[in-house]
Design a protein around this motif. Structure first.
Motif, PDB file in Angstrom:
ATOM      1  N   ASN A  67       0.848  -0.992   0.048  1.00 26.85           N
ATOM      2  CA  ASN A  67      -0.200   0.064  -0.199  1.00 26.85           C
ATOM      3  C   ASN A  67       0.909   0.725   0.187  1.00 26.85           C
ATOM      4  O   ASN A  67       2.183   0.985   0.272  1.00 26.85           O
ATOM      5  CB  ASN A  67      -1.215  -0.196   1.395  1.00 26.85           C
ATOM      6  CG  ASN A  67      -2.313  -1.071   1.108  1.00 26.85           C
ATOM      7  OD1 ASN A  67      -2.549  -1.799   0.539  1.00 26.85           O
ATOM      8  ND2 ASN A  67      -2.693  -1.825   2.091  1.00 26.85           N
ATOM      9  N   LEU A 124       1.675   1.655   8.213  1.00 27.12           N
ATOM     10  CA  LEU A 124       0.421   1.824   8.536  1.00 27.12           C
ATOM     11  C   LEU A 124      -0.029   0.531   8.358  1.00 27.12           C
ATOM     12  O   LEU A 124      -0.928  -0.340   9.332  1.00 27.12           O
ATOM     13  CB  LEU A 124      -0.730   2.845   7.777  1.00 27.12           C
ATOM     14  CG  LEU A 124      -2.075   2.818   8.588  1.00 27.12           C
ATOM     15  CD1 LEU A 124      -2.308   3.110   9.929  1.00 27.12           C
ATOM     16  CD2 LEU A 124      -2.898   3.506   7.855  1.00 27.12           C
ATOM     17  N   GLN A 125       0.183   0.123   7.580  1.00 27.89           N
ATOM     18  CA  GLN A 125      -0.562  -1.549   6.655  1.00 27.89           C
ATOM     19  C   GLN A 125       0.332  -2.524   7.326  1.00 27.89           C
ATOM     20  O   GLN A 125      -0.741  -3.156   8.408  1.00 27.89           O
ATOM     21  CB  GLN A 125      -0.248  -1.513   5.377  1.00 27.89           C
ATOM     22  CG  GLN A 125       0.030  -3.395   4.402  1.00 27.89           C
ATOM     23  CD  GLN A 125      -0.109  -3.063   2.814  1.00 27.89           C
ATOM     24  OE1 GLN A 125       1.284  -2.094   3.172  1.00 27.89           O
ATOM     25  NE2 GLN A 125       0.148  -4.686   2.534  1.00 27.89           N
ATOM     26  N   GLU A 131       1.402  -2.136  10.425  1.00 34.79           N
ATOM     27  CA  GLU A 131       0.708  -1.256  11.900  1.00 34.79           C
ATOM     28  C   GLU A 131      -1.222  -2.563  11.924  1.00 34.79           C
ATOM     29  O   GLU A 131      -0.848  -3.156  13.548  1.00 34.79           O
ATOM     30  CB  GLU A 131       0.477  -0.210  12.837  1.00 34.79           C
ATOM     31  CG  GLU A 131       1.619   0.999  12.995  1.00 34.79           C
ATOM     32  CD  GLU A 131       2.207  -0.222  14.172  1.00 34.79           C
ATOM     33  OE1 GLU A 131       1.964  -0.214  15.176  1.00 34.79           O
ATOM     34  OE2 GLU A 131       3.464  -0.607  14.006  1.00 34.79           O
ATOM     35  N   LYS A 132      -1.584  -2.482  11.186  1.00 32.98           N
ATOM     36  CA  LYS A 132      -3.151  -3.337  11.193  1.00 32.98           C
ATOM     37  C   LYS A 132      -2.909  -4.890  11.155  1.00 32.98           C
ATOM     38  O   LYS A 132      -3.213  -5.454  11.698  1.00 32.98           O
ATOM     39  CB  LYS A 132      -3.992  -2.516  10.096  1.00 32.98           C
ATOM     40  CG  LYS A 132      -3.847  -1.401   9.510  1.00 32.98           C
ATOM     41  CD  LYS A 132      -4.837  -0.669   8.397  1.00 32.98           C
ATOM     42  CE  LYS A 132      -6.078  -1.712   8.589  1.00 32.98           C
ATOM     43  NZ  LYS A 132      -6.775  -1.178   6.763  1.00 32.98           N
ATOM     44  N   LEU A 133      -1.712  -5.195  10.164  1.00 32.51           N
ATOM     45  CA  LEU A 133      -1.344  -6.614  10.029  1.00 32.51           C
ATOM     46  C   LEU A 133      -0.939  -7.603  11.911  1.00 32.51           C
ATOM     47  O   LEU A 133      -0.990  -7.764  11.900  1.00 32.51           O
ATOM     48  CB  LEU A 133      -0.410  -6.882   9.763  1.00 32.51           C
ATOM     49  CG  LEU A 133       0.291  -8.337   9.046  1.00 32.51           C
ATOM     50  CD1 LEU A 133      -1.048  -9.293   8.988  1.00 32.51           C
ATOM     51  CD2 LEU A 133       1.323  -8.751   8.096  1.00 32.51           C
ATOM     52  N   LYS A 134       0.144  -6.018  12.182  1.00 29.83           N
ATOM     53  CA  LYS A 134       0.597  -6.510  13.694  1.00 29.83           C
ATOM     54  C   LYS A 134      -0.768  -6.248  14.322  1.00 29.83           C
ATOM     55  O   LYS A 134      -0.415  -7.007  15.748  1.00 29.83           O
ATOM     56  CB  LYS A 134       1.632  -5.342  13.789  1.00 29.83           C
ATOM     57  CG  LYS A 134       2.091  -6.025  15.366  1.00 29.83           C
ATOM     58  CD  LYS A 134       3.521  -4.794  15.669  1.00 29.83           C
ATOM     59  CE  LYS A 134       3.546  -3.212  16.108  1.00 29.83           C
ATOM     60  NZ  LYS A 134       4.288  -3.021  16.509  1.00 29.83           N
ATOM     61  N   SER A 135      -1.957  -5.629  14.236  1.00 31.05           N
ATOM     62  CA  SER A 135      -2.699  -5.570  15.495  1.00 31.05           C
ATOM     63  C   SER A 135      -2.901  -7.134  15.766  1.00 31.05           C
ATOM     64  O   SER A 135      -4.238  -7.789  16.179  1.00 31.05           O
ATOM     65  CB  SER A 135      -3.260  -5.172  15.521  1.00 31.05           C
ATOM     66  OG  SER A 135      -4.325  -4.922  14.227  1.00 31.05           O
ATOM     67  N   THR A 136      -3.357  -8.296  14.825  1.00 28.41           N
ATOM     68  CA  THR A 136      -4.561  -9.262  14.660  1.00 28.41           C
ATOM     69  C   THR A 136      -2.801 -10.727  15.392  1.00 28.41           C
ATOM     70  O   THR A 136      -3.597 -11.180  15.987  1.00 28.41           O
ATOM     71  CB  THR A 136      -4.408 -10.341  12.962  1.00 28.41           C
ATOM     72  OG1 THR A 136      -2.660 -10.115  12.319  1.00 28.41           O
ATOM     73  CG2 THR A 136      -4.919  -8.859  12.110  1.00 28.41           C
ATOM     74  N   THR A 141       9.112  -3.304   6.835  1.00 27.83           N
ATOM     75  CA  THR A 141       8.625  -2.245   6.201  1.00 27.83           C
ATOM     76  C   THR A 141       9.838  -1.062   5.080  1.00 27.83           C
ATOM     77  O   THR A 141       9.347  -0.394   4.569  1.00 27.83           O
ATOM     78  CB  THR A 141       8.771  -0.554   7.211  1.00 27.83           C
ATOM     79  OG1 THR A 141       9.595  -0.510   8.534  1.00 27.83           O
ATOM     80  CG2 THR A 141       7.495  -0.958   8.267  1.00 27.83           C
ATOM     81  N   GLU A 178       2.111 -12.352   3.609  1.00 27.31           N
ATOM     82  CA  GLU A 178       0.431 -12.385   4.425  1.00 27.31           C
ATOM     83  C   GLU A 178      -0.703 -13.840   4.316  1.00 27.31           C
ATOM     84  O   GLU A 178      -1.266 -13.689   5.558  1.00 27.31           O
ATOM     85  CB  GLU A 178      -0.082 -11.304   4.351  1.00 27.31           C
ATOM     86  CG  GLU A 178      -1.251 -10.587   4.976  1.00 27.31           C
ATOM     87  CD  GLU A 178      -1.105  -9.342   4.830  1.00 27.31           C
ATOM     88  OE1 GLU A 178      -2.767  -8.795   4.475  1.00 27.31           O
ATOM     89  OE2 GLU A 178      -0.898  -8.908   4.351  1.00 27.31           O
TER      90      GLU A 178
END
Length: 312
Positions: A204, A209-210, A212-217, A252, A309
């Motif tokens: 993206n 940010l991409q 961070e969203k993945l790490k939150s899972t 990153t 991913e």
């Protein structure tokens, strides 16, 4: 298994030779032909910038073949000789510079005059009066390409970024784990450790940010440690899984791929064209294959897992 993409370029007069070459190569490669009179089937479209499309093609293809025949007569030191079209020679130079001499070949009529600058290029000659000699020359090139490593280090942005990522993060972590017999977290010393590198399925615009969203899972705990020769501590996320301390990293640094290609192809970046997306996907695969090759070279391949991913 994904076939490697191969580009064949020729003058309009020799389209039949290009088609013959394609028939020989189709089993092993995903082959496309470019010819100025077949716009609808070509890589390049007539309403696009020609040079921009050539540059785009060098990023989309793994191998290139340029067919050189005596389409033009020139006078060389007082003697009339045959020489390929200028555009074929230009494309040969462009693809060779981008892909390297082991991934680009000149399929050439034995009667034409070769410039002295062609030394070092992969050249296969054929006799226009003998169809079997043309088939042998194409097979010779096919064997060269098939024997060429599919993940050679090169100057594509993905390869450079993979090298930097390995040397600045993966190698220090691996060495620290080996030198210390594992890793200590609080009062616990874990001898079974694994490094998992997770690469996104696509890039993206905001890679941070991409991730961070993945790490939150994923439930992780951040750890830091100092490694000799580095001015700052190394910080990385970990999780316990089946008795193994897993180090998880989202590289990153791959945002550099997007940056490099967007500067090379600004128009395609602005409209996120299918060509642009296919180049990004190709570069992500190059990043992974280059990283895996370097891990084997350093002897760290058993300690490090590289996954997309979608494989999680």
């Amino acid at each position: 298994m994904i076939k490697k993409r191969l580009f064949i370029g020729s003058s309009s007069e020799e389209l039949n030779l290009a088609e013959t070459a394609k028939a020989i190569l189709d089993k092993d490669f995903d082959v496309s032909i470019w010819n100025e009179n077949v716009w609808d089937k070509s890589i390049f479209k007539i309403n696009q910038n020609f040079l921009s499309d050539l540059l785009k093609a060098t990023l989309q293809y793994d191998f290139g073949i340029l067919i050189g025949t005596g389409d033009d007569k020139v006078t060389f030191r007082g003697t009339e000789v045959l020489q390929p079209r200028d555009n074929v020679l230009f494309e040969l130079g462009l693809f060779t510079g981008r892909l390297g001499t082991s991934k680009c070949a000149f399929l050439i009529d034995k009667e034409i005059k070769l410039l002295s600058d062609f030394g070092g290029l992969s050249v296969a000659q054929f006799d226009t009066e003998d169809s079997s000699s043309f088939e042998r020359a194409v097979t010779q090139i096919k064997d060269l390409f098939l024997s060429s490593s599919d993940d050679d280090l090169n100057f594509f942005p993905s390869s450079t970024l993979a090298s930097v990522y390995l040397e600045n993060l993966i190698v220090p972590i691996c060495r620290f784990l080996i030198e210390n017999g594992g890793f200590k977290v609080g009062d616990n010393h874990y001898r079974k450790c694994q490094i998992n590198v997770i690469v996104p399925d696509r890039i993206n615009e905001d890679v941070n940010l991409q991730f961070e969203k993945l790490k939150s899972t994923i439930q992780t705990e951040n750890v830091t440690f100092k490694y000799a020769g580095r001015p700052r501590n190394i910080s990385i996320d970990t999780q316990m899984k089946d008795g193994t301390l897993e180090f998880i990293d989202f590289p990153t640094i791959i945002s550099g791929i997007n940056h490099a290609i967007s500067n090379l192809l600004p128009n395609d970046f602005n409209k996120l064209s299918p060509d642009y997306n296919s180049i990004l996907e190709r570069e992500l695969r190059r990043f992974i294959t280059t990283l895996k090759k370097l891990l084997i070279k350093h002897g760290f391949d058993e300690m490090v897992s590289v996954k997309r991913e979608s494989e999680l």
